[in-house]
Motif scaffolding. Structure first.
Motif, short mmCIF file in Angstrom:
data_model
loop_
_atom_site.label_atom_id
_atom_site.label_comp_id
_atom_site.label_asym_id
_atom_site.label_seq_id
_atom_site.Cartn_x
_atom_site.Cartn_y
_atom_site.Cartn_z
N HIS A 169 0.78 -1.27 0.16
CA HIS A 169 -0.09 -0.26 0.07
C HIS A 169 0.74 1.33 -0.03
O HIS A 169 0.43 2.40 -0.38
CB HIS A 169 -0.86 -0.01 1.21
CG HIS A 169 -2.27 0.42 0.77
ND1 HIS A 169 -3.27 -0.15 0.47
CD2 HIS A 169 -2.82 1.67 0.48
CE1 HIS A 169 -4.57 0.34 0.29
NE2 HIS A 169 -4.11 1.80 0.27
N GLY A 195 -9.43 -6.39 9.23
CA GLY A 195 -9.28 -6.34 7.89
C GLY A 195 -8.35 -7.81 7.26
O GLY A 195 -7.07 -7.55 7.21
N SER A 236 -13.59 -9.33 8.54
CA SER A 236 -13.52 -8.47 7.14
C SER A 236 -14.69 -8.18 6.73
O SER A 236 -15.65 -8.53 7.18
CB SER A 236 -12.92 -9.71 6.25
OG SER A 236 -12.99 -9.30 4.84
N1 LIG Z 1 4.22 0.88 9.35
C1 LIG Z 1 4.73 0.17 8.42
O1 LIG Z 1 5.87 -0.39 8.61
C2 LIG Z 1 3.71 -0.58 7.55
C3 LIG Z 1 4.21 -1.67 6.71
C4 LIG Z 1 3.19 -2.32 5.77
C5 LIG Z 1 1.75 -1.64 5.88
N2 LIG Z 1 1.48 -0.46 6.35
C6 LIG Z 1 0.28 0.01 6.31
O2 LIG Z 1 -0.67 -0.80 6.69
C7 LIG Z 1 -1.90 -0.86 5.89
C8 LIG Z 1 -1.94 -1.99 5.03
O3 LIG Z 1 -1.02 -2.11 4.18
P1 LIG Z 1 -1.16 -3.48 3.08
O4 LIG Z 1 0.10 -3.38 2.23
O5 LIG Z 1 -1.47 -4.74 3.96
O6 LIG Z 1 -2.63 -2.89 2.36
P2 LIG Z 1 -3.68 -3.89 1.77
O7 LIG Z 1 -3.12 -5.11 1.15
O8 LIG Z 1 -4.02 -2.99 0.64
O9 LIG Z 1 -4.77 -4.02 2.88
C9 LIG Z 1 -5.77 -3.13 3.16
C10 LIG Z 1 -6.50 -3.81 4.08
O10 LIG Z 1 -7.45 -2.64 4.51
C11 LIG Z 1 -8.66 -3.43 5.18
N3 LIG Z 1 -9.77 -2.36 5.20
C12 LIG Z 1 -10.88 -2.75 6.13
N4 LIG Z 1 -11.87 -1.59 6.27
C13 LIG Z 1 -11.37 -0.79 5.18
C14 LIG Z 1 -11.86 0.39 4.74
N5 LIG Z 1 -13.25 0.88 5.25
N6 LIG Z 1 -11.20 1.13 3.88
C15 LIG Z 1 -9.88 0.46 3.46
N7 LIG Z 1 -9.37 -0.51 3.65
C16 LIG Z 1 -10.09 -1.52 4.78
C17 LIG Z 1 -8.83 -4.51 4.10
O11 LIG Z 1 -9.70 -5.66 4.74
P3 LIG Z 1 -10.90 -6.42 4.26
O12 LIG Z 1 -11.18 -6.02 2.67
O13 LIG Z 1 -10.79 -7.75 4.41
O14 LIG Z 1 -12.15 -5.84 5.13
C18 LIG Z 1 -7.45 -4.82 4.19
O15 LIG Z 1 -7.04 -5.96 5.00
C19 LIG Z 1 -1.56 0.66 4.82
O16 LIG Z 1 -2.06 1.80 5.29
C20 LIG Z 1 0.05 0.36 4.96
O17 LIG Z 1 0.38 1.70 4.38
C21 LIG Z 1 2.49 0.07 7.45
#
Ligand SMILES: NC(=O)c1ccc[n+]([C@@H]2O[C@H](COP(=O)([O-])OP(=O)(O)OC[C@H]3O[C@@H](n4cnc5c(N)ncnc54)[C@H](OP(=O)(O)O)[C@@H]3O)[C@@H](O)[C@H]2O)c1
Length: 322
Positions: free
Chosen positions: A44, A164, A188
């Motif tokens: 993301h 999620g 989810s």
């Molecule tokens: N701090 C760090 O080092 C670090 C590292 C990695 C990622 N992150 C952050 O963690 C987040 C997830 O990253 P990712 O790469 O796993 O992303 P991704 O694969 O796009 O995952 C998105 C997730 O958001 C959930 N979600 C639930 N409700 C939502 C809503 N209302 N709107 C949008 N999404 C919703 C989805 O769940 P369902 O569809 O199953 O409900 C899904 O699990 C991002 O914001 C990313 O920037 C941070």
């Protein structure tokens, strides 16, 4: 070399700033090595960059991508650690270096035929993992590893809720947590994704916002605003939220009274160290855990992978083959 680049910022239409085409090969820099990228994984973070979150226009164009696995100049199979930082400046932890960055923030990233990184950022790739699997580890899986084994503060057998279930970090949490002996619960928005989460190893999966059968020891947050209130309500007294992201936005009431009255903790978590990446690779080798890959695409079709992530139409990681 062929590369996928962020050329412009557009908060509402992130794909409009994505460019695919020729870029100069990385220049040789002291102490840095060039890796021939075999596979790279989408996060993301790459979408945030195109939206201008954590990125300013004066740093563009820049090659996107934090994660890669490939070959070092001697032909050894390596995984690239995405954190560019100095462990000494972070008290032994490069993620705490105040000047640390991730690949694709200040330095060109991994969505290219070659990427240049400090030599210390290379970790041996276990032969048991394919390049595609290994490419998933440096961001989503490393973040999940640190959230579980460094930040959660609970021992195996504890109950951990993942908000999620389908995202890259969320699927990593379920897989790694299950393999380590935690009772993993997940939420989810989609029934099909809840079923997949259970197949993956979640003990139970619930519709977003549902009251749980009992309160949990730890909640793992990546969603933010949309799930925060539910996370607070779902914790046992003395429980902890570990948060690494806020995909749906970060403006939620802090619920201060609940935090002090039920003595909750909130722990921020970001990426992990190079040594943790090495241990994560070994954890996968030893347990048989393999990253969940939604789809593998040629790098030339990267736009399709970005579109699927923006639409939330994924279960697990998108990997580009270079
Ligand atoms: N701090 C760090 O080092 C670090 C590292 C990695 C990622 N992150 C952050 O963690 C987040 C997830 O990253 P990712 O790469 O796993 O992303 P991704 O694969 O796009 O995952 C998105 C997730 O958001 C959930 N979600 C639930 N409700 C939502 C809503 N209302 N709107 C949008 N999404 C919703 C989805 O769940 P369902 O569809 O199953 O409900 C899904 O699990 C991002 O914001 C990313 O920037 C941070």
């Amino acid at each position: 070399m062929f590369a996928v680049t962020a050329a412009r910022i557009d908060a509402d239409d992130p794909l409009s700033g994505l460019e695919l085409g020729e870029r100069p090969d990385p220049a040789a820099t002291d102490g840095w090595v060039t890796v021939r990228v075999k596979a790279a994984a989408l996060n993301h973070h790459d979408v945030w960059t195109l939206r201008g979150v954590g990125m300013s226009a004066d740093r563009l164009p820049i090659v996107l991508g934090c994660d890669a696995a490939g070959l070092d100049p001697d032909g050894r199979e390596v995984i690239v650690h995405a954190v560019i930082g100095d462990p000494d400046a972070g008290g032994g932890d490069e993620t705490l270096d105040p000047r640390r960055s991730l690949l694709s923030e200040l330095h060109d990233g991994t969505f290219a035929e070659q990427v240049s990184v400090p030599r210390r950022n290379l970790v041996p790739k276990p032969a048991a993992l394919s390049f595609e699997e290994a490419a998933c580890l440096p961001t989503a899986y490393l973040t999940a590893y640190r959230m579980l084994f460094d930040k959660s503060g609970v021992e195996p057998g504890a109950t951990i809720l993942v908000q999620g279930a389908s995202g890259g970090v969320a699927t990593a949490l379920i897989l790694l947590g299950r393999a380590a002996g935690y009772r993993m619960w997940a939420t989810s928005r989609s029934e099909a994704k809840r079923e997949r989460a259970v197949k993956l190893g979640a003990d139970q999966a619930f519709a977003a916002g549902t009251r749980l059968p009992e309160r949990v020891d730890v909640v793992m947050e990546t969603v933010g605003q949309a799930t925060w209130a539910h996370s607070m309500r779902s914790l046992r007294p003395g429980g902890r939220i570990v948060i690494c992201g806020a995909t749906s936005g970060d403006v939620s009431p802090a619920e201060l009274a609940r935090i002090f009255f039920t003595q909750l903790s909130i722990a921020g978590s970001t990426m992990g160290t190079r040594d943790q990446l090495g241990r994560l690779a070994r954890f996968c080798e030893q347990t048989g855990v393999r990253p969940v890959i939604d789809r593998v695409l040629p790098l030339e079709n990267a736009r399709d992978g970005f579109a699927a992530m923006i639409a939330g139409d994924l279960f697990g990681k998108v990997v580009f083959r270079c």
